[in-house]
Design a protein around this motif. Structure first.
Motif, PDB file in Angstrom:
ATOM      1  N   ASN A   1       6.211  -6.009  -4.218  1.00 14.52           N
ATOM      2  CA  ASN A   1       4.858  -6.182  -4.738  1.00 14.52           C
ATOM      3  C   ASN A   1       3.811  -5.550  -3.822  1.00 14.52           C
ATOM      4  O   ASN A   1       2.838  -4.956  -4.299  1.00 14.52           O
ATOM      5  N   LEU A   2       3.995  -5.690  -2.506  1.00 12.75           N
ATOM      6  CA  LEU A   2       3.052  -5.057  -1.583  1.00 12.75           C
ATOM      7  C   LEU A   2       3.044  -3.548  -1.741  1.00 12.75           C
ATOM      8  O   LEU A   2       2.003  -2.899  -1.598  1.00 12.75           O
ATOM      9  N   LYS A   3       4.208  -3.005  -2.053  1.00 14.36           N
ATOM     10  CA  LYS A   3       4.317  -1.555  -2.260  1.00 14.36           C
ATOM     11  C   LYS A   3       3.792  -1.117  -3.630  1.00 14.36           C
ATOM     12  O   LYS A   3       3.668   0.077  -3.896  1.00 14.36           O
TER      13      LYS A   3
ATOM     14  N   PRO B   1      -0.446  -7.216   6.070  1.00 11.54           N
ATOM     15  CA  PRO B   1       0.897  -7.809   6.032  1.00 11.54           C
ATOM     16  C   PRO B   1       1.958  -6.826   6.507  1.00 11.54           C
ATOM     17  O   PRO B   1       1.857  -5.618   6.275  1.00 11.54           O
ATOM     18  N   THR B   2       2.968  -7.367   7.176  1.00 11.10           N
ATOM     19  CA  THR B   2       4.091  -6.570   7.656  1.00 11.10           C
ATOM     20  C   THR B   2       5.401  -7.239   7.242  1.00 11.10           C
ATOM     21  O   THR B   2       5.411  -8.279   6.572  1.00 11.10           O
ATOM     22  N   LEU B   3       6.487  -6.651   7.694  1.00 12.72           N
ATOM     23  CA  LEU B   3       7.812  -7.227   7.499  1.00 12.72           C
ATOM     24  C   LEU B   3       7.852  -8.685   7.966  1.00 12.72           C
ATOM     25  O   LEU B   3       8.506  -9.534   7.342  1.00 12.72           O
TER      26      LEU B   3
ATOM     27  N   GLU C   1      -2.303 -11.260  -4.122  1.00 13.39           N
ATOM     28  CA  GLU C   1      -1.555 -11.237  -5.379  1.00 13.39           C
ATOM     29  C   GLU C   1      -0.081 -10.920  -5.165  1.00 13.39           C
ATOM     30  O   GLU C   1       0.788 -11.482  -5.839  1.00 13.39           O
ATOM     31  N   ALA C   2       0.221 -10.025  -4.228  1.00 12.95           N
ATOM     32  CA  ALA C   2       1.620  -9.643  -3.987  1.00 12.95           C
ATOM     33  C   ALA C   2       2.465 -10.847  -3.597  1.00 12.95           C
ATOM     34  O   ALA C   2       3.627 -10.960  -4.007  1.00 12.95           O
TER      35      ALA C   2
END
Length: 214
Positions: free
Chosen positions: A20-22, A162-164, A200-201
């Motif tokens: 979703n982030l992508k 946000p990251t991993l 939202e992600a």
């Protein structure tokens, strides 16, 4: 892309967040981890993932397993927005936070371990839940210190995007709350999880928003 997933799986939840982030289009293929002895143990699924765990990502016939490997694959094949920082030391830090959750906390508390404890040692539900809470609280207390003591912690686990690490933190916090873990001494963990929940992600990836939610 097709993601073989289960709504409550922490590992699948991580990958849903990353997809979703992508901003990638993907279809959920539910794999029920409890019904009929666990669909992840059925021959049809084992053909896709011989380890018998979720998630599995099918990217146009390329089958990928293990949530951290899948997320790094997504980061390499779809670089924006990046889920790992540019510098080597910063990447190592993000991976360390992610692995503290995905490799230290999660494996001894996932479904198959809890089922084994109950089946082979006859522990009660209360004892099983106490086991879960103990190890999650110990593990997240360590993550709290990793975050609170480092000036590179920002709005999120590392900086202001946000990251991993955030992909791993949020599912673990969700499950910690589900089992009634005490997070009162973890203000940084709670703050970051609450900030992620506004995006939202993360909301779309949440267990209650999955097609197989029960």
């Amino acid at each position: 892309m097709k993601l073989y997933t289960y709504f409550r799986s922490s590992a699948a939840y991580r990958v849903r967040i990353a997809l979703n982030l992508k901003g990638l289009a993907w279809d959920a293929v539910p794999v029920h981890l409890v019904r009929d002895g666990g669909e992840q143990r059925q021959p049809a699924y084992l053909e896709l993932n011989p380890v018998g765990l979720v998630p599995t990502l099918d990217d146009d016939g390329q089958l990928l397993t293990q949530s951290l490997a899948i997320i790094e694959y997504l980061d390499e094949t779809h670089p924006e927005p990046g889920l790992l920082p540019a510098g080597a030391a910063d990447r190592a830090r993000v991976r360390a936070i992610a692995q503290a959750i995905a490799c230290d906390i999660h494996p001894i508390n996932n479904l198959r371990v809890l089922q084994y404890l109950k089946r082979e040692f006859g522990i009660s539900d209360a004892q099983r839940d106490a086991w879960y809470r103990h190890w999650v609280e110990v593990g997240l207390a360590g993550v709290e210190q990793l975050l609170a003591r480092d000036k590179r912690t920002g709005t999120f686990c590392h900086g202001d995007a946000p990251t991993l690490a955030d992909c791993c933190l949020v599912p673990q916090v969700f499950n910690a709350r589900r089992f009634g873990c005490d997070l009162s001494a973890m203000p940084t963990v709670r703050r970051i999880a609450e900030r992620c929940a506004t995006l939202e992600a993360f909301r779309l990836a949440a267990p209650e928003n999955q097609p197989d939610a029960e």
